[in-house]
Each structure stands twice: as structure tokens, then as C-alpha cells.
Design an enzyme around this catalytic site. Structure first.
Site, PDB file in Angstrom:
ATOM      1  CD  GLU A   1      -4.062   8.361  -1.581  1.00 25.64           C
ATOM      2  OE1 GLU A   1      -4.800   8.183  -0.590  1.00 25.64           O
ATOM      3  OE2 GLU A   1      -2.875   7.982  -1.643  1.00 25.64           O
TER       4      GLU A   1
ATOM      5  CB  CYS B   1      -0.954  -0.062   1.184  1.00 24.97           C
ATOM      6  SG  CYS B   1      -2.445   0.937   1.042  1.00 24.97           S
ATOM      7  CG  HIS B   2      -0.490   5.051   1.332  1.00 30.40           C
ATOM      8  ND1 HIS B   2      -1.743   4.518   1.575  1.00 30.40           N
ATOM      9  CD2 HIS B   2      -0.683   6.114   0.505  1.00 30.40           C
ATOM     10  CE1 HIS B   2      -2.652   5.232   0.940  1.00 30.40           C
ATOM     11  NE2 HIS B   2      -2.042   6.205   0.281  1.00 30.40           N
TER      12      HIS B   2
END
Length: 231
Positions: free
Chosen positions: A160, A129-130
Site C-alpha cells: 500500500e 488482495c483488497h
């Protein structure tokens, strides 16, 4: 025994007061799977100490189990600073997500250096993910960026936008990875998607954390097998 370093964020609030932090579910799921497979885990963060938890997932069953686990919670709430880490002690490094990561890990040269050293000595680098933001400035011994020319994934621009955070984050992760030379790909929003490119393993979103951990265990077992056959 294999050892994996979890590199997590120290960031909790931006100037506007928006809370982000670490998405603990992406810590808990791989943590339990790796421990079950005999892996030892440590935590590092830019500032060390307690890791700020993203509030929205604290009621998840896996997260509750993580914080109820004495060893897990103690390590999470007393993460090491980069200066305490010797990259030679680790077979892999993993960057979990949470929006906090995009604020501090790309600028943490010391953690980026640790990741590059682990990779250079034959270790594995992972992100979900991030957490992919932690890969942006990882350089190898030859001065090249780790992700340049590599196949990978991370939280997509569409995901996002779907959660309305595209105007809050300092940059869109998918775009930043491509600008650094990565060959980015993704699945539909929220679908499990993992990309393995040699010793780089990346997962797109929270649905991908367990599969990432499974791929990591495969590589660690293969590394241990090769080590044992050469002794």
C-alpha cells in the site's frame, strides 16, 4: 455443478473524487479458470447492478476478454443485490480486490452474513488482495469472527505504501485483519503468495489470483468427491 458467488464492490469515488472501484483483473482471471473447470458463477454487490471498474486495468488482455465474453459481462454489469441471494445455492464465495472494497464491503452486513452462512454449511470463503476487507466482519453461527485465529494474507501495508495509497484508504488492510485476530503473513511486494487454512483461501495481490482459483477448484472437487461417495 459447483456454484461460486463473486462478492464485489459498488464503490467508485470517495468524497475527494478519488476513483477506485473493482480491480477487474482479479475477477477475470479466476472467472475464466473456474468456468473452465465447470463452475457456475454469479455476482453480488452491496447496491447491485453495474460494478464500477478500476480504470487502470481495462487494457489488460484478460480484462478485454472478460468484457468481450457475453455471459461474463452481462453478469458483471447486472450484479445481484444481497436480498436476491440464497447462501444455500453456493459452494463458495470469493471477494476480489480493488480499493473500492475497503470502502463498502466491510460495512455490508448482508454480504458478510451470506459469507458466514456459506462457511458454516461447509463451503469455502476466498479473497484476493483488497478483497480481504470483505472478510473483516464475517461472523459464524457461534458469533465468532471467521478470521479470528485463521492463517491468511491480503494486500500488505508495504505494498500500500509502495503505491502511495496508504494515506488515501480508510484503513490499512493488513493492520485491520491482525486487529480482528487473524494470523497474517505475506511475501515480498508483488510476489505470488496464497494461504490455505482449511476452507479459507486468501491471496496477497493480483499475482496471486490464479493460484487462489486453483486451490479453490481443488477444494470444490474434493467436496464433490466426498458428496458422491456418500450417496
Amino acid at each position: 455443478m459447483s456454484r461460486v458467488l463473486f462478492a464485489v464492490t459498488s464503490h467508485f469515488k470517495d468524497a475527494s473524487g478519488w476513483e477506485s472501484g473493482c480491480y477487474v483483473l482479479e475477477v477475470a482471471v479466476p472467472y475464466f479458470y473456474l468456468v473452465k473447470n465447470g463452475v457456475e458463477i454469479d455476482f453480488v454487490s452491496p447496491k447491485g447492478g453495474a460494478v464500477p471498474a478500476k480504470q487502470c486495468d481495462l487494457d489488460a488482455a484478460k480484462v478485454k476478454s472478460f468484457f468481450a465474453d457475453k455471459m461474463a459481462s452481462e453478469k458483471f454489469y447486472s450484479s445481484k443485490v444481497p436480498e436476491e441471494i440464497d447462501s444455500n445455492d453456493y459452494d463458495a464465495i470469493y471477494f476480489p480486490g480493488g480499493h473500492g472494497v475497503v470502502f463498502d464491503l466491510p460495512n455490508c452486513e448482508k454480504i458478510a452474513k451470506i459469507a458466514g452462512e456459506i462457511y458454516d454449511k461447509g463451503g469455502v470463503v476466498c479473497a484476493v488482495c483488497h478483497g480481504g476487507a470483505g472478510l473483516l466482519n464475517v461472523k459464524l453461527a457461534d458469533g465468532s469472527f471467521l478470521i479470528d485465529g485463521k492463517n491468511l494474507t491480503a494486500f500488505s501495508n508495504k505494498e500500500e505504501e509502495a503505491i502511495g495509497m496508504d494515506q488515501k484508504v480508510p484503513f490499512l488492510l493488513e493492520t485491520a485483519l491482525v486487529e480482528k485476530g487473524a494470523n497474517y503473513s505475506c511475501a515480498a511486494n508483488w510476489q505470488q503468495y496464497v494461504v490455505v487454512d482449511g476452507r479459507l483461501i486468501t491471496g496477497q495481490n493480483p499475482a496471486s489470483d490464479l493460484e487462489m482459483a486453483k486451490e479453490l477448484v481443488k477444494l470444490l472437487k474434493e467436496k464433490n468427491r466426498l458428496t458422491n461417495t456418500t450417496k
